[in-house]
Write a protein that holds these residues in place. Structure first.
Motif, PDB file in Angstrom:
ATOM      1  N   ASP B 295      27.106   3.150  22.604  1.00 50.58           N
ATOM      2  CA  ASP B 295      27.416   1.756  22.924  1.00 50.58           C
ATOM      3  C   ASP B 295      28.586   1.260  22.082  1.00 50.58           C
ATOM      4  O   ASP B 295      28.738   1.642  20.922  1.00 50.58           O
ATOM      5  CB  ASP B 295      26.187   0.877  22.688  1.00 50.58           C
ATOM      6  CG  ASP B 295      25.142   1.061  23.778  1.00 50.58           C
ATOM      7  OD1 ASP B 295      24.148   0.313  23.773  1.00 50.58           O
ATOM      8  OD2 ASP B 295      25.312   1.953  24.640  1.00 50.58           O
ATOM      9  N   THR B 296      29.377   0.393  22.699  1.00 50.97           N
ATOM     10  CA  THR B 296      30.643  -0.014  22.088  1.00 50.97           C
ATOM     11  C   THR B 296      30.539  -0.602  20.687  1.00 50.97           C
ATOM     12  O   THR B 296      31.273  -0.175  19.796  1.00 50.97           O
ATOM     13  CB  THR B 296      31.402  -0.955  23.051  1.00 50.97           C
ATOM     14  OG1 THR B 296      31.758  -0.190  24.203  1.00 50.97           O
ATOM     15  CG2 THR B 296      32.650  -1.512  22.419  1.00 50.97           C
ATOM     16  N   PRO B 297      29.649  -1.553  20.425  1.00 47.88           N
ATOM     17  CA  PRO B 297      29.594  -2.080  19.047  1.00 47.88           C
ATOM     18  C   PRO B 297      29.228  -0.988  18.031  1.00 47.88           C
ATOM     19  O   PRO B 297      29.807  -0.917  16.951  1.00 47.88           O
ATOM     20  CB  PRO B 297      28.502  -3.148  19.108  1.00 47.88           C
ATOM     21  CG  PRO B 297      28.386  -3.509  20.541  1.00 47.88           C
ATOM     22  CD  PRO B 297      28.722  -2.270  21.310  1.00 47.88           C
ATOM     23  N   ALA B 298      28.294  -0.129  18.397  1.00 47.79           N
ATOM     24  CA  ALA B 298      27.887   0.957  17.492  1.00 47.79           C
ATOM     25  C   ALA B 298      29.036   1.932  17.287  1.00 47.79           C
ATOM     26  O   ALA B 298      29.263   2.430  16.185  1.00 47.79           O
ATOM     27  CB  ALA B 298      26.674   1.693  18.057  1.00 47.79           C
ATOM     28  N   TYR B 299      29.800   2.194  18.377  1.00 45.13           N
ATOM     29  CA  TYR B 299      30.901   3.141  18.262  1.00 45.13           C
ATOM     30  C   TYR B 299      31.995   2.593  17.360  1.00 45.13           C
ATOM     31  O   TYR B 299      32.551   3.319  16.532  1.00 45.13           O
ATOM     32  CB  TYR B 299      31.450   3.500  19.648  1.00 45.13           C
ATOM     33  CG  TYR B 299      32.326   4.728  19.628  1.00 45.13           C
ATOM     34  CD1 TYR B 299      33.670   4.661  19.970  1.00 45.13           C
ATOM     35  CD2 TYR B 299      31.808   5.960  19.229  1.00 45.13           C
ATOM     36  CE1 TYR B 299      34.468   5.796  19.933  1.00 45.13           C
ATOM     37  CE2 TYR B 299      32.595   7.097  19.179  1.00 45.13           C
ATOM     38  CZ  TYR B 299      33.931   7.010  19.537  1.00 45.13           C
ATOM     39  OH  TYR B 299      34.713   8.130  19.490  1.00 45.13           O
ATOM     40  N   SER B 300      32.281   1.297  17.506  1.00 45.21           N
ATOM     41  CA  SER B 300      33.271   0.677  16.617  1.00 45.21           C
ATOM     42  C   SER B 300      32.875   0.855  15.167  1.00 45.21           C
ATOM     43  O   SER B 300      33.702   1.168  14.307  1.00 45.21           O
ATOM     44  CB  SER B 300      33.409  -0.814  16.903  1.00 45.21           C
ATOM     45  OG  SER B 300      34.090  -1.025  18.100  1.00 45.21           O
ATOM     46  N   ALA B 301      31.583   0.647  14.899  1.00 41.80           N
ATOM     47  CA  ALA B 301      31.104   0.784  13.526  1.00 41.80           C
ATOM     48  C   ALA B 301      31.273   2.222  13.042  1.00 41.80           C
ATOM     49  O   ALA B 301      31.687   2.465  11.899  1.00 41.80           O
ATOM     50  CB  ALA B 301      29.645   0.350  13.431  1.00 41.80           C
ATOM     51  N   ARG B 302      30.976   3.180  13.906  1.00 41.45           N
ATOM     52  CA  ARG B 302      31.107   4.602  13.495  1.00 41.45           C
ATOM     53  C   ARG B 302      32.556   4.984  13.272  1.00 41.45           C
ATOM     54  O   ARG B 302      32.875   5.772  12.385  1.00 41.45           O
ATOM     55  CB  ARG B 302      30.507   5.512  14.558  1.00 41.45           C
ATOM     56  CG  ARG B 302      29.008   5.408  14.649  1.00 41.45           C
ATOM     57  CD  ARG B 302      28.450   6.450  15.608  1.00 41.45           C
ATOM     58  NE  ARG B 302      27.113   6.074  16.046  1.00 41.45           N
ATOM     59  CZ  ARG B 302      26.357   6.809  16.860  1.00 41.45           C
ATOM     60  NH1 ARG B 302      26.809   7.955  17.334  1.00 41.45           N
ATOM     61  NH2 ARG B 302      25.158   6.389  17.201  1.00 41.45           N
ATOM     62  N   ASN B 537      31.450  10.906  21.131  1.00 41.86           N
ATOM     63  CA  ASN B 537      31.010   9.996  22.181  1.00 41.86           C
ATOM     64  C   ASN B 537      31.020  10.823  23.455  1.00 41.86           C
ATOM     65  O   ASN B 537      32.015  11.509  23.726  1.00 41.86           O
ATOM     66  CB  ASN B 537      31.959   8.797  22.295  1.00 41.86           C
ATOM     67  CG  ASN B 537      31.309   7.632  23.010  1.00 41.86           C
ATOM     68  OD1 ASN B 537      30.520   7.794  23.928  1.00 41.86           O
ATOM     69  ND2 ASN B 537      31.651   6.420  22.583  1.00 41.86           N
ATOM     70  N   SER B 538      29.962  10.786  24.208  1.00 40.57           N
ATOM     71  CA  SER B 538      29.891  11.675  25.372  1.00 40.57           C
ATOM     72  C   SER B 538      30.745  11.195  26.538  1.00 40.57           C
ATOM     73  O   SER B 538      30.919  11.916  27.520  1.00 40.57           O
ATOM     74  CB  SER B 538      28.431  11.812  25.839  1.00 40.57           C
ATOM     75  OG  SER B 538      27.950  10.551  26.268  1.00 40.57           O
ATOM     76  N   LEU B 539      31.299   9.987  26.457  1.00 41.01           N
ATOM     77  CA  LEU B 539      32.148   9.495  27.544  1.00 41.01           C
ATOM     78  C   LEU B 539      33.379  10.395  27.652  1.00 41.01           C
ATOM     79  O   LEU B 539      34.088  10.586  26.670  1.00 41.01           O
ATOM     80  CB  LEU B 539      32.571   8.061  27.229  1.00 41.01           C
ATOM     81  CG  LEU B 539      32.853   7.166  28.420  1.00 41.01           C
ATOM     82  CD1 LEU B 539      31.641   7.036  29.312  1.00 41.01           C
ATOM     83  CD2 LEU B 539      33.306   5.794  27.937  1.00 41.01           C
ATOM     84  N   VAL B 674      30.782   0.224  26.730  1.00 36.39           N
ATOM     85  CA  VAL B 674      29.566   1.006  26.992  1.00 36.39           C
ATOM     86  C   VAL B 674      28.354   0.218  26.537  1.00 36.39           C
ATOM     87  O   VAL B 674      28.335  -0.352  25.429  1.00 36.39           O
ATOM     88  CB  VAL B 674      29.613   2.344  26.231  1.00 36.39           C
ATOM     89  CG1 VAL B 674      28.308   3.124  26.421  1.00 36.39           C
ATOM     90  CG2 VAL B 674      30.793   3.180  26.699  1.00 36.39           C
ATOM     91  N   LYS B 675      27.355   0.171  27.415  1.00 35.77           N
ATOM     92  CA  LYS B 675      26.087  -0.456  27.048  1.00 35.77           C
ATOM     93  C   LYS B 675      24.961   0.375  27.649  1.00 35.77           C
ATOM     94  O   LYS B 675      25.054   0.806  28.786  1.00 35.77           O
ATOM     95  CB  LYS B 675      26.036  -1.883  27.603  1.00 35.77           C
ATOM     96  CG  LYS B 675      24.863  -2.662  27.094  1.00 35.77           C
ATOM     97  CD  LYS B 675      25.010  -4.148  27.383  1.00 35.77           C
ATOM     98  CE  LYS B 675      23.737  -4.836  26.872  1.00 35.77           C
ATOM     99  NZ  LYS B 675      23.348  -5.975  27.650  1.00 35.77           N
ATOM    100  N   ASP B 676      23.918   0.579  26.879  1.00 33.18           N
ATOM    101  CA  ASP B 676      22.797   1.420  27.337  1.00 33.18           C
ATOM    102  C   ASP B 676      23.294   2.795  27.787  1.00 33.18           C
ATOM    103  O   ASP B 676      22.820   3.333  28.781  1.00 33.18           O
ATOM    104  CB  ASP B 676      22.033   0.747  28.486  1.00 33.18           C
ATOM    105  CG  ASP B 676      21.436  -0.592  28.071  1.00 33.18           C
ATOM    106  OD1 ASP B 676      21.293  -1.475  28.935  1.00 33.18           O
ATOM    107  OD2 ASP B 676      21.144  -0.744  26.864  1.00 33.18           O
ATOM    108  N   GLY B 677      24.264   3.304  27.061  1.00 32.83           N
ATOM    109  CA  GLY B 677      24.706   4.676  27.298  1.00 32.83           C
ATOM    110  C   GLY B 677      25.604   4.878  28.495  1.00 32.83           C
ATOM    111  O   GLY B 677      25.930   6.015  28.841  1.00 32.83           O
ATOM    112  N   ARG B 678      25.998   3.779  29.156  1.00 30.56           N
ATOM    113  CA  ARG B 678      26.809   3.923  30.361  1.00 30.56           C
ATOM    114  C   ARG B 678      27.914   2.883  30.387  1.00 30.56           C
ATOM    115  O   ARG B 678      27.836   1.849  29.718  1.00 30.56           O
ATOM    116  CB  ARG B 678      25.936   3.779  31.594  1.00 30.56           C
ATOM    117  CG  ARG B 678      25.291   2.406  31.706  1.00 30.56           C
ATOM    118  CD  ARG B 678      24.117   2.361  32.639  1.00 30.56           C
ATOM    119  NE  ARG B 678      22.964   3.074  32.134  1.00 30.56           N
ATOM    120  CZ  ARG B 678      21.910   3.380  32.877  1.00 30.56           C
ATOM    121  NH1 ARG B 678      21.873   3.061  34.151  1.00 30.56           N
ATOM    122  NH2 ARG B 678      20.890   4.040  32.350  1.00 30.56           N
TER     123      ARG B 678
END
Lengths: 162, 748
Positions: B295-302, B537-539, B674-678
């Protein structure tokens, strides 16, 4: 069974009445000039004329369209008024070209209503999407088409002189 | 450059077979590596029944003198079908009105052909001109033989060979059959650019008439006898599979022929497209499993967390750590950009017909050879039995270098033993893209007393485009490589025959799509380092117009502006002293066009950005105003570029205009989240694209150059985002460090 008036010809199609006019044109009548871009009326690639008005054919069912006079890019391309095509050629407008038939249909409807549109009028009525970025040339071509003389007006003027 | 350019190297020691092979080798491949030799038997050099003579693999002359040039590169709006034909036409001495172009189909032995990376003109510049010159030489020789005069008495001009002493002439159409039988010249002279009649002029494109009248066929318009139509559904979570579906409901609907499994999805095949679409809705497939995208907010943090520790070094010049240790002042900043969609106007689609002979594919594709390989693999047949007809594309921008849509169509056709045209919805297209990666960057500069950079590092954190390893392993490898500061298996650690088979991620550790290449700066800074941190990120990510330059230009050119600001030096002046002579000319031209240094009226401000990619340097100045709500409006863009010699200046201008608007659209509102993996976005309502009413006035000037042509289709996209961001800073004092500039109508 639906009887459609398309580009001055009667065409009969045997399809479900809820089929969008876009797919009837493309799949049942082999008229692929009208393009599919989004299917929900957001991009304008599927623009045709219904009774002279620009309409996004993905949002019109064939049963609703059966009551109207339909004009597609194929019809415009063989019409007497070639000003828009001439302007498009002079400005070398298209890049990939996929949006252009729908764009041209929208422009034709605009020029029918406002023969010499201002930039503000163009901005407001030409909302078709182009991802290649041909907009500057589209604008120039619209002005060019508006400035060139329409064939009908020429005939009338000549007839009046005679 | 000498007045008469010889292409001796291209044609040294050539027989006709050698000529064909050399032309094919040079002109056919972007990636120079394994390229299969052309079988001479596959190419006709004798007149066919239509009275048409093929001269070499690229040129066909009809009896009426009309010349058709076969091209292998794909047309996606960049005008290269016409431009490549013009390269031949110039040397062949044929009027533009007599020229046609045709796309060659891909069949027989596999060759590596790809259209992308702005290489079509660069790839074709010498080989196609050489082919044209060779054919001209053969036509002259044929005429000379016919008149029994020396070839030196004859000259080729405007589609005819003239016997100068007598004034008699013969048209190419009359000469072609005889010419085709002559030996291919060992050595041809190419024209000096001073003698060009066609190249460098704004000749009209050959295909526009058919395009505007709706006659031209894109991939989605292909019609094949007996064809059925298919609509796919794919797992919204990457890698998920079909769990359940209402097969009976779908099969019971009008026109439905089959429900077919495809990788990570399912497709309904029916007599007509709308029937397939309706039946797909009734099928109501349910997907499960897969590897959810972060998910986008989590990815930004990572991403930001990854920037906290050093990345894997990609390349270093000078002694960076030493230079930073000695630094008087260090300036650093972090930037971030989102995933971006391609959103071509023509959604993904493909037509395939599987039969005893193999598979015939009509694909809007940038990568016909990849289609042959991947379809062959999917059907479990020899890829040489897959024939690909590359159609016109309604936009590509790198998306159509993938083969997913082609594999789907082939599998659908195989299942029903009929040709099938498979079409994605706009929602499919938006949700199953190979995106421009989301990434974050930390830029650090050590500056001297004058505020000029003496050392610089760019650390980019982002996903990986590796598709060989499962996500968890990708993540583990990337993390380990970052920790040890080295790829797991650098070159030399294993025998080459084994080493080449390893994933790129293990061999080099870097991802060019995300990090770009070293050195990161086009400016004269002695100590530079590029670093990369893989944040899984699997995207799926892929090539998006200009590829790494699309994000790196925003990072770098915004940061250079920050350095200029810190040094209290004008942004143009700051850059000037750090550029080569050639690039300085581009900067100066753009500054001159924009009348840099003026104070525009109406609260407007100017911002500048300069970037070099694909061999071309582009400088843009954006004139921008910002409203009370913080929303930017771009009024004018001034763009100068040096792309070497120009085949068609109008086409170049069109590509620059288009590249700018493509980049601007993304900079303003481009965001795939991305939200809820999609992926959340599904169409132009939530992934808005620039419209005519918001288009700035664009002025383009091409710097005159004698250098060989460099890339044109992509390099003007990267600078617009930083030029606009820098203008916003000039207007408001607010530094933009992330994109897009506008979200949901509000400025970020």
């Amino acid at each position: 069974m639906f009887l459609l008036q398309i580009n001055g010809e009667a065409r009969s199609v045997d399809v479900d009445g809820e089929t969008p006019l876009l797919w009837v044109l493309r799949d049942h009548l082999g008229m692929t000039g009208t393009k599919f871009g989004c299917g929900v009326g957001q991009c304008g690639a599927c623009t045709v004329h219904l009774d002279g008005r620009a309409v996004r054919s993905c949002t019109v069912s064939v049963s609703a369209a059966a009551r109207a006079e339909i004009r597609t890019i194929e019809g415009l391309a063989t019409s007497r008024d070639q000003r828009i095509f001439a302007a498009w050629k002079a400005e070398q407008v298209p890049q990939c070209g996929y949006c252009q038939p729908g764009m041209i249909m929208a422009v034709a409807a605009l020029l029918q209503e406002s023969p010499d549109p201002s930039d503000a009028q163009i901005d407001a009525s030409i909302t078709n999407l182009c991802r290649c970025g041909t907009y500057p040339r589209i604008r120039r071509a619209i002005h060019r088409a508006a400035e060139s003389r329409a064939p009908d007006r020429d005939d009338e003027r000549d007839a009046a002189v005679d | 450059m000498s007045a008469m350019q010889r292409s001796t190297d291209s044609l040294a020691n050539l027989s006709r077979r050698g000529f064909l092979r050399a032309s094919g080798l040079i002109a056919g491949g972007l990636v120079v590596g394994y390229v299969a030799p052309i079988r001479a038997a596959a190419v006709s050099t004798t007149p066919d029944d239509g009275g048409i003579a093929a001269i070499g693999p690229w040129i066909r002359v009809a009896r009426d003198g009309r010349v058709t040039v076969w091209v292998e590169k794909a047309e996606m709006g960049q005008g290269i079908h016409s431009a490549l034909a013009a390269l031949v036409a110039e040397e062949l001495e044929i009027p533009w009105a007599h020229v046609g172009v045709e796309a060659k189909s891909f069949t027989g032995p596999l060759r590596n052909v790809l259209t992308g990376a702005s290489t079509s003109i660069r790839d074709g510049w010498l080989p196609l001109r050489t082919a044209g010159a060779a054919a001209r030489t053969m036509l002259v020789a044929a005429a000379a033989a016919h008149w029994s005069v020396p070839a030196s008495d004859c000259v080729a001009r405007a589609g005819r060979v003239v016997n100068r002493p007598t004034g008699r002439s013969l048209g190419y159409g009359e000469l072609a059959a005889r010419a085709a039988d002559l030996p291919v010249p060992k050595d041809v002279e190419l024209k000096s650019p001073d003698d060009f009649r066609l190249l460098g002029t704004a000749f009209p494109r050959l295909d526009l008439s058919d395009i505007t009248t709706g006659v031209a066929r894109f991939g989605i318009d292909v019609t094949v006898d007996g064809m059925l139509h298919a609509a796919p559904a794919m797992s919204p979570v990457p890698g998920g599979t079909l769990e359940s579906a209402s097969y009976d409901a779908a099969r019971g609907m009008n026109g439905v022929r089959a429900v077919v499994e495809i990788p990570n999805g399912v497709a309904v095949v029916a007599d007509h497209y709308w029937q397939a679409r309706q039946a797909l809705a009734a099928l109501a497939p349910v997907f499960s499993g897969g590897d959810p995208a972060v998910d986008t907010p989590a990815y930004s943090a990572r991403l930001r967390q990854a920037l906290d520790t050093p990345g894997l070094p990609v390349g270093e010049s000078g002694t960076v750590n030493e230079a930073f240790a000695k630094a008087r002042r260090v300036i650093e900043a972090r930037y971030e950009v989102p995933f971006l969609a391609h959103a071509t106007m023509e959604p993904m689609n493909c037509t395939a017909s599987v039969s005893e002979a193999g598979c015939e594919v009509w694909a809007p594709t940038q990568a016909p050879s990849r289609v042959r390989e991947d379809v062959g693999r999917a059907l479990q047949i020899d890829p040489e039995r897959v024939t690909v007809h590359a159609t016109l594309m309604g936009g590509a921008f790198g998306r159509r270098a993938e083969t997913d849509f082609a594999v789907q169509a082939a599998l659908a056709s195989q299942a029903v033993s009929r040709p099938v045209k498979l079409i994605w919805s706009r929602e499919d297209d938006m949700r199953h893209d190979f995106y421009r990666p989301a990434c974050a960057a930390e830029l650090r500069a050590a500056v001297d007393d004058a505020g000029k950079p003496v050392a610089f590092t760019l650390h980019v954190a982002g996903p990986s485009s590796d598709r060989q390893l499962p996500g968890w392993l990708r993540s583990a490898v990337g993390g380990l490589e970052k920790r040890i500061g080295s790829p797991l298996a650098p070159e030399g650690t294993l025998p080459n025959v084994v080493w080449w088979r390893l994933p790129q991620l293990v061999r080099s550790g870097i991802d060019w799509i995300v990090a770009g290449s070293a050195p990161p700066l086009h400016y004269a800074v002695a100590h530079q380092r590029l670093e990369y941190s893989l944040v899984e990120n699997s995207l799926p990510i892929g090539w998006w117009r200009a590829v790494p330059a699309s994000q790196n230009a925003f990072f770098i050119e915004s940061f250079i502006d920050e350095l200029a600001q810190a040094a209290a030096i004008d942004p143009v002046a700051y850059r000037r002293g750090l550029l080569s002579t050639r690039d300085r000319a581009v900067l100066d031209r753009a500054a001159q066009m924009a009348d840099w240094g003026r104070k525009p009226a109406g609260g407007r401000a100017l911002g500048v950005a300069l970037f070099n990619t694909m061999g071309t340097t582009v400088c843009q100045v954006a004139e921008v105003s910002v409203d009370a709500a913080g929303r930017p409006r771009v009024h004018r863009v001034f763009c100068a570029l040096d792309c070497g010699q120009v085949v068609n200046p109008d086409t170049v201008r069109a590509q620059v205009e288009g590249s700018i608007l493509f980049g601007l659209s993304a900079a303003l509102r481009g965001r795939i989240s991305v939200k809820d993996g999609r992926v959340e976005q599904g169409g132009f309502h939530d992934y808005p694209s620039l419209r005519l009413g918001e288009t700035p006035e664009i002025e383009v000037q091409i710097i005159a150059s004698q250098e060989d042509p460099s890339g044109v289709g992509e390099p003007a996209t990267p600078p617009i985002a930083p030029a606009v961001a820098n203008a916003i800073f000039a207007a408001t004092g607010r530094r933009i460090r992330s994109l897009p500039l506008v979200v949901d109508g509000q400025q970020l």
